[in-house]
Design a protein around this motif. Structure first.
Motif, PDB file in Angstrom:
ATOM      1  N   ASP A 137       1.202  -1.592 -24.217  1.00 46.36           N
ATOM      2  CA  ASP A 137       0.526  -0.294 -24.336  1.00 46.36           C
ATOM      3  C   ASP A 137       1.411   0.813 -24.889  1.00 46.36           C
ATOM      4  OD1 ASP A 137      -1.635  -1.559 -23.261  1.00 46.36           O
ATOM      5  OD2 ASP A 137      -1.387  -0.753 -21.238  1.00 46.36           O
ATOM      6  N   ASP A 138       2.718   0.776 -24.628  1.00 44.76           N
ATOM      7  CA  ASP A 138       3.580   1.895 -25.021  1.00 44.76           C
ATOM      8  C   ASP A 138       4.981   1.372 -25.307  1.00 44.76           C
ATOM      9  OD1 ASP A 138       4.933   4.245 -25.419  1.00 44.76           O
ATOM     10  OD2 ASP A 138       4.515   5.110 -23.454  1.00 44.76           O
ATOM     11  N   SER A 139       5.372   1.414 -26.567  1.00 46.55           N
ATOM     12  CA  SER A 139       6.688   0.895 -26.955  1.00 46.55           C
ATOM     13  C   SER A 139       7.818   1.782 -26.455  1.00 46.55           C
ATOM     14  CB  SER A 139       6.766   0.769 -28.479  1.00 46.55           C
ATOM     15  OG  SER A 139       6.564   2.040 -29.096  1.00 46.55           O
ATOM     16  N   ARG A 140       7.529   3.026 -26.075  1.00 49.89           N
ATOM     17  CA  ARG A 140       8.574   3.941 -25.610  1.00 49.89           C
ATOM     18  C   ARG A 140       8.694   3.963 -24.088  1.00 49.89           C
ATOM     19  NH1 ARG A 140       6.931   9.567 -27.930  1.00 49.89           N
ATOM     20  NH2 ARG A 140       4.979   8.870 -26.969  1.00 49.89           N
ATOM     21  N   ALA A 141       7.852   3.245 -23.398  1.00 40.78           N
ATOM     22  CA  ALA A 141       7.817   3.314 -21.935  1.00 40.78           C
ATOM     23  C   ALA A 141       9.095   2.746 -21.323  1.00 40.78           C
ATOM     24  CB  ALA A 141       6.605   2.566 -21.409  1.00 40.78           C
ATOM     25  N   ILE A 142       9.470   3.322 -20.187  1.00 41.49           N
ATOM     26  CA  ILE A 142      10.620   2.862 -19.408  1.00 41.49           C
ATOM     27  C   ILE A 142      10.109   2.503 -18.020  1.00 41.49           C
ATOM     28  CG2 ILE A 142      12.901   3.435 -18.516  1.00 41.49           C
ATOM     29  CD1 ILE A 142      13.047   5.604 -20.712  1.00 41.49           C
ATOM     30  N   LEU A 143      10.344   1.289 -17.602  1.00 40.31           N
ATOM     31  CA  LEU A 143       9.820   0.779 -16.338  1.00 40.31           C
ATOM     32  C   LEU A 143      10.925   0.794 -15.282  1.00 40.31           C
ATOM     33  CD1 LEU A 143       7.426  -0.594 -14.861  1.00 40.31           C
ATOM     34  CD2 LEU A 143       8.241  -2.775 -15.772  1.00 40.31           C
ATOM     35  N   ILE A 144      10.627   1.313 -14.106  1.00 38.30           N
ATOM     36  CA  ILE A 144      11.576   1.323 -12.990  1.00 38.30           C
ATOM     37  C   ILE A 144      11.033   0.432 -11.888  1.00 38.30           C
ATOM     38  CG2 ILE A 144      12.681   2.723 -11.212  1.00 38.30           C
ATOM     39  CD1 ILE A 144      12.733   5.041 -13.082  1.00 38.30           C
ATOM     40  N   MET A 145      11.846  -0.529 -11.451  1.00 40.90           N
ATOM     41  CA  MET A 145      11.484  -1.464 -10.388  1.00 40.90           C
ATOM     42  C   MET A 145      12.713  -1.786  -9.552  1.00 40.90           C
ATOM     43  SD  MET A 145       8.966  -4.289 -12.137  1.00 40.90           S
ATOM     44  CE  MET A 145       7.196  -4.024 -12.208  1.00 40.90           C
ATOM     45  N   ALA A 146      12.496  -2.468  -8.433  1.00 40.08           N
ATOM     46  CA  ALA A 146      13.591  -2.983  -7.627  1.00 40.08           C
ATOM     47  C   ALA A 146      14.346  -4.054  -8.418  1.00 40.08           C
ATOM     48  CB  ALA A 146      13.054  -3.555  -6.322  1.00 40.08           C
TER      49      ALA A 146
END
Length: 505
Positions: A137-146
């Motif tokens: 959906d978004d090539s610029r997205a940054i995902l934060i997870m454990a």
């Protein structure tokens, strides 16, 4: 600020839909409300978020807190919204400044993670499905997870994933004090394919040929014959004829499997699923209060083997009809619909009668005709019509004297070459050709058209059965590296229909 807006994801089937987490802190009597169709797991976030904020050394606001999960008509479940809700409370209460003093801009971040009471981040479930949706959906997205979930999410190419151990680390990142480290892809092992080789099967030349055709064109196959003739043995060797999964296919298969069990390895070979004939309809096609994938989705890009086909529940078998055509399944519920991919190859096996000895050269079948008819009627005509290859196996008395057949490795070379021709010509396997593509790529000459017309008139085939014969004929031509579908390929394809087999021509 008194309002904070963050991004997260709600899992609906395999698709992780975008969710805006809006947190408002205002005046009034202290309260904490969650709105936006939250499930039980989300409603419990209030207590986890409160304890996590306090135990991380922050103040919990004494005002009226409202957290809205938009869109409101999308069901939300699980504790993955804990992190964005907690960060939203801190932002809205002014304890963290967004976009000031060099701190990161929240608009490009997607947060997913459950909080423990100490503020530590618990890995979100279905991390790979979420990561695939975010990357798409978004090539610029940054995902934060454990960290454990972040390592799995980092397997998705082109997606930036940050690993956070707790709420305090996320706050330090957005406050500009200590950036979060970028997650490295998890060192998952690659699951090897089955070691069973086709050379173990002695005799049954027609069935071996059908297996090669099925592998080359992605066709469905049904085998019938007395017990012990090799139906299950042949079916178990089909995955060994298929090429390895591409990186994208491996991620897609792993994402589906991650919905039902922890992800420990990436699949290297196509999946092989063989559910027991007592499996229910939801177990086969998917379902449940919170819909989960069934066996047909777990067999995506692989093989679904249904042994003792007539012993399955009739309603469960009928539910396979649409996925066989479309390569996907939609599970409808009052709260919404879940879509699961299901591009599988069906391989089925059945006995000729309930006792299994009908047509056996030395054993006597004692089943009454009405019982045989009732047994066979468990598999409907419309379902059989959707199966490309029908093979009747017979007992071979001297099978143990026959030399070993070709190995799976040698057959796999021909299968790979035939598949490469199909993908180069039409970007899909022959089993997935629609009517217009079939007319373009499986055009017959005058002799072939006359043969097909005569056969259709003789046996009263439906348009679907006719198209399936043409798809099989196209695969036979590809195995022979023939640019056009000749009469020989068409005649051989016709023999794999149940009413036009070798004994009826």
């Amino acid at each position: 600020m008194s309002l904070a807006v963050l991004a997260s994801r709600a899992l609906l089937g395999l698709h992780a839909r975008p969710v805006q987490v809006e947190v408002h802190v205002g005046g009034g009597l202290p309260s904490f409300s969650l709105v936006g169709l939250p499930g039980a797991g989300v409603r419990e976030s209030r207590e986890r978020v409160r304890a996590a904020i306090l135990n991380c050394g922050f103040d919990f606001p004494a005002g009226r807190i409202t957290a809205n999960l938009a869109p409101a008509d999308l069901p939300k479940d699980s504790g993955r919204f804990d992190l964005p809700i907690a960060l939203g409370v801190l932002l809205a209460s002014g304890q963290v400044a967004d976009g000031q003093g060099g701190s990161p801009d929240l608009r490009h971040y997607v947060l997913a993670g459950e909080l423990s009471l100490t503020g530590a981040l618990v890995p979100a479930d279905s991390a790979l499905a979420i990561a695939l949706a975010v990357a798409r959906d978004d090539s610029r997205a940054i995902l934060i997870m454990a960290p454990p979930a972040a390592g799995i999410a980092a397997l998705v190419p082109g997606l930036r994933v940050l690993a956070a151990g707790g709420l305090d680390e996320v706050v330090a990142h957005f406050a500009g004090r200590r950036p979060l480290p970028q997650a490295s892809p998890a060192p998952l092992t690659v699951e090897a394919g089955a070691a069973s080789c086709l050379s173990d099967v002695r005799g049954q030349a027609l069935a071996r040929s059908a297996l090669e055709i099925a592998a080359a064109g992605g066709h469905s196959l049904i085998m019938s014959g007395p017990p012990g003739v090799g139906k299950s043995m042949l079916a178990q060797r089909l995955p060994g004829l298929l090429p390895p999964l591409t990186p994208h296919q491996a991620l897609e298969v792993a994402a589906i499997q991650g919905l039902v069990r922890p992800l420990l390895a990436l699949p290297g070979a196509p999946p092989f699923r063989a559910p027991h004939h007592g499996a229910s309809r939801p177990a086969l096609v998917g379902g449940g209060a919170c819909p989960r994938p069934g066996e047909i989705s777990l067999a995506h890009h692989g093989v679904l083997f249904l042994d003792e086909l007539p012993e399955f529940e009739r309603r469960a078998l009928e539910a396979l009809r649409e996925p066989l055509e479309t390569g996907s399944v939609t599970v409808a519920r009052a709260a919404g619909s879940c879509h699961f991919p299901a591009a599988f190859q069906l391989v089925a096996a059945m006995n000729p009668c309930p006792c299994g000895w009908l047509g056996h050269p030395r054993r006597v079948c004692r089943c009454p005709q009405e019982r045989i008819a009732r047994y066979r009627s468990q598999v409907s005509g419309p379902l059989l019509d959707r199966i490309d290859l029908h093979v009747a196996l017979s007992v071979e008395s001297a099978w143990h004297e026959a030399p070993p057949g070709e190995s799976s490795a040698r057959v796999r070379v021909r299968v790979a070459a035939a598949r490469a021709r199909q993908l180069e010509r039409q970007a899909c396997l022959n089993a997935r050709l629609d009517a217009s593509a079939l007319a373009a790529h499986a055009r017959l000459d005058a002799t072939g058209q006359a043969l097909l017309a005569r056969t259709v008139e003789t046996w009263g085939w439906s348009a679907r059965a006719t198209q399936r014969v043409l798809r099989v004929a196209r695969t036979l031509a590809d195995l022979r590296d023939e640019p056009a579908v000749g009469v020989a390929a068409l005649a051989q394809a016709i023999q794999f229909r149940p009413d036009a087999g070798p004994g009826n021509l």
